[in-house]
Design a protein around this motif. Structure first.
Motif, PDB file in Angstrom:
ATOM      1  N   PHE A  80       0.808  -1.214   0.000  1.00  5.43           N
ATOM      2  CA  PHE A  80       0.000   0.000   0.000  1.00  5.43           C
ATOM      3  C   PHE A  80       0.847   1.273   0.000  1.00  5.43           C
ATOM      4  N   ASP A  81       2.145   1.159  -0.260  1.00  2.00           N
ATOM      5  CA  ASP A  81       2.996   2.353  -0.134  1.00  2.00           C
ATOM      6  C   ASP A  81       2.788   3.368  -1.259  1.00  2.00           C
ATOM      7  N   TYR A  82       1.872   3.077  -2.186  1.00  2.41           N
ATOM      8  CA  TYR A  82       1.512   4.061  -3.209  1.00  2.41           C
ATOM      9  C   TYR A  82       0.559   5.120  -2.663  1.00  2.41           C
ATOM     10  N   LEU A  83      -0.026   4.882  -1.499  1.00  4.79           N
ATOM     11  CA  LEU A  83      -0.982   5.817  -0.924  1.00  4.79           C
ATOM     12  C   LEU A  83      -0.335   7.165  -0.651  1.00  4.79           C
ATOM     13  N   SER A  84      -1.113   8.227  -0.832  1.00  5.01           N
ATOM     14  CA  SER A  84      -0.557   9.568  -0.667  1.00  5.01           C
ATOM     15  C   SER A  84      -1.608  10.533  -0.136  1.00  5.01           C
ATOM     16  N   GLU A  85      -1.206  11.769   0.015  1.00  4.57           N
ATOM     17  CA  GLU A  85      -2.064  12.846   0.516  1.00  4.57           C
ATOM     18  C   GLU A  85      -3.402  12.882  -0.222  1.00  4.57           C
ATOM     19  N   GLY A  86      -4.492  12.916   0.549  1.00  2.00           N
ATOM     20  CA  GLY A  86      -5.818  13.039  -0.040  1.00  2.00           C
ATOM     21  C   GLY A  86      -6.518  11.727  -0.315  1.00  2.00           C
ATOM     22  N   ASP A  87      -5.794  10.593  -0.285  1.00  2.00           N
ATOM     23  CA  ASP A  87      -6.437   9.298  -0.483  1.00  2.00           C
ATOM     24  C   ASP A  87      -7.279   8.956   0.740  1.00  2.00           C
ATOM     25  N   VAL A  88      -8.303   8.122   0.528  1.00  2.00           N
ATOM     26  CA  VAL A  88      -9.195   7.731   1.619  1.00  2.00           C
ATOM     27  C   VAL A  88      -9.231   6.206   1.705  1.00  2.00           C
TER      28      VAL A  88
END
Length: 386
Positions: A80-88
């Motif tokens: 899941f390290d692709y997750l970034s600012e603004g993701d839910v």
């Protein structure tokens, strides 16, 4: 293919026990903080968050445990390290279950409203379940206020979204209030709109960028009803489309092309021209090999190259009639060159991929590529443009 669901490597959340939607923030968000639903995304940065929740990854776990010992901490695996600012994301504490609900950088975000449906389509990619899943609508209502006002697109899907009744209208009203400039596209079989009052209430929501995508699989009612496995569906669908257009709603007609539908594409195009000329968009779609499609491969699958003539004729007919037409989920090398300009890159980025033959293709950036499930059946005519 991106991993959208799984389990946290570990979690320390005290006695918190209910599922929760969490917006990931890093201190750079342009939205007002939401104490109940904001989670600080820690990747080793020095910024110290006041969020009650902290989400991090295994490589940052020791430092996160030291810095945020007084917070609810969720440690995700590297997938899941692709997750970034603004993701839910959604987090379910008792199972440590995680699902990505919204990605700020995605080319398309769809929300599943329900798994219930009044169709059993032969090629359904989301096989229906007769379950009480009203919590999905409530979750969407929690998520919508967390999304950026600049969200470029939002999809509502199911199951059949209209079956949730009041929740359906509540979701659309929330989208209108929080995302007034975001196009919202609803995937529906259209049958509920046979009720004129339902169609009127839908249009009265007042979201100026609302549209419905409704499938018609044949001009022959018996063929359409067979594909959706529901007698009388064709008549109710057509009535639903008529009602929607009578109140000024935007309607897209969707046609999935496969062994049961390809021979009737010319007749269907003629039917649309003569009876549904007011359609705002018509899309011819390639088959996604997942869900019920896998169980019905003998009834559905054929090499798209083998129906290229039928598809070309149907597209050219509608284009000549000045009806807005597109081709989704197809590779350019399988389409007749005369309709390349109607082909769109439509597959959601998390399940979109290319094969070895695409590596040297000069038109790869224009091509829609493949569904990740295409390895189960693929055309024998894939070739690179030089």
């Amino acid at each position: 293919m991106l991993r959208l669901s799984g389990f946290a490597a570990s979690a320390s959340v005290g006695d918190f026990c209910q599922r929760v939607a969490l917006r990931l923030v890093t201190g750079q968000a342009d939205q007002a903080p939401n104490p109940e639903h904001d989670a600080y995304l820690f990747k080793g940065q020095a910024f110290h968050s006041e969020c009650q929740w902290v989400v991090t990854f295994e490589e940052h776990r020791p430092e996160a445990e030291r810095l945020f010992s007084d917070r609810r901490l969720v440690v995700l695996p590297h997938d899941f390290d692709y997750l970034s600012e603004g993701d839910v994301i959604r987090f379910v504490p008792d199972r440590k279950a995680v699902r990505v609900l919204f990605r700020k950088g995605a080319n398309a975000n769809y929300f599943l409203v329900t798994e219930r449906c009044n169709h059993l389509c032969l090629m359904c990619s989301q096989p229906p379940k007769d379950v009480d899943d009203r919590w999905l609508a409530r979750e969407i209502l929690d998520v919508l206020p967390l999304l950026p006002a600049t969200t470029p697109f939002l999809g509502i899907t199911g199951g059949e979204p209209t079956l949730v009744g009041e929740d359906f209208f509540d979701i659309l009203s929330s989208a209108r209030d929080h995302l007034p400039s975001t196009p919202v596209h609803i995937l529906s079989n259209g049958r509920t709109f046979k009720d004129q009052q339902f169609a009127q209430r839908y249009q009265a929501i007042g979201h100026r960028r609302l549209s419905v995508g409704i499938p018609i699989y044949s001009a022959d009612p018996e063929v359409h009803d067979y594909v959706v496995q529901s007698k009388g569906a064709f008549d109710e669908t057509i009535r639903g489309i008529m009602n929607l257009k009578s109140v000024g709603a935007e309607v897209e007609i969707r046609v999935v092309v496969h062994k049961q539908t390809y021979e009737g594409l010319a007749d269907l195009s003629d039917f649309i021209f003569r009876n549904l000329t007011f359609a705002d968009h018509v899309t011819f779609m390639g088959l996604e090999i997942t869900g019920f499609t896998r169980a019905n491969m003998d009834k559905l699958w054929m090499d798209p190259y083998d129906y290229r003539s039928e598809l070309r004729a149907a597209v050219q007919y509608l284009a000549a009639a000045r009806i807005n037409v597109s081709v989704y989920n197809h590779q350019l090398c399988l389409l007749d060159g005369s309709i390349h300009r109607y082909a769109k890159r439509s597959i959601s980025d998390w399940k979109n991929e290319y094969v070895d033959e695409c590596t040297s293709c000069s038109r790869r950036s224009e091509c829609g590529g493949f569904f990740s499930s295409s390895n189960l059946a693929r055309s024998s005519h894939i070739s690179a443009f030089r």
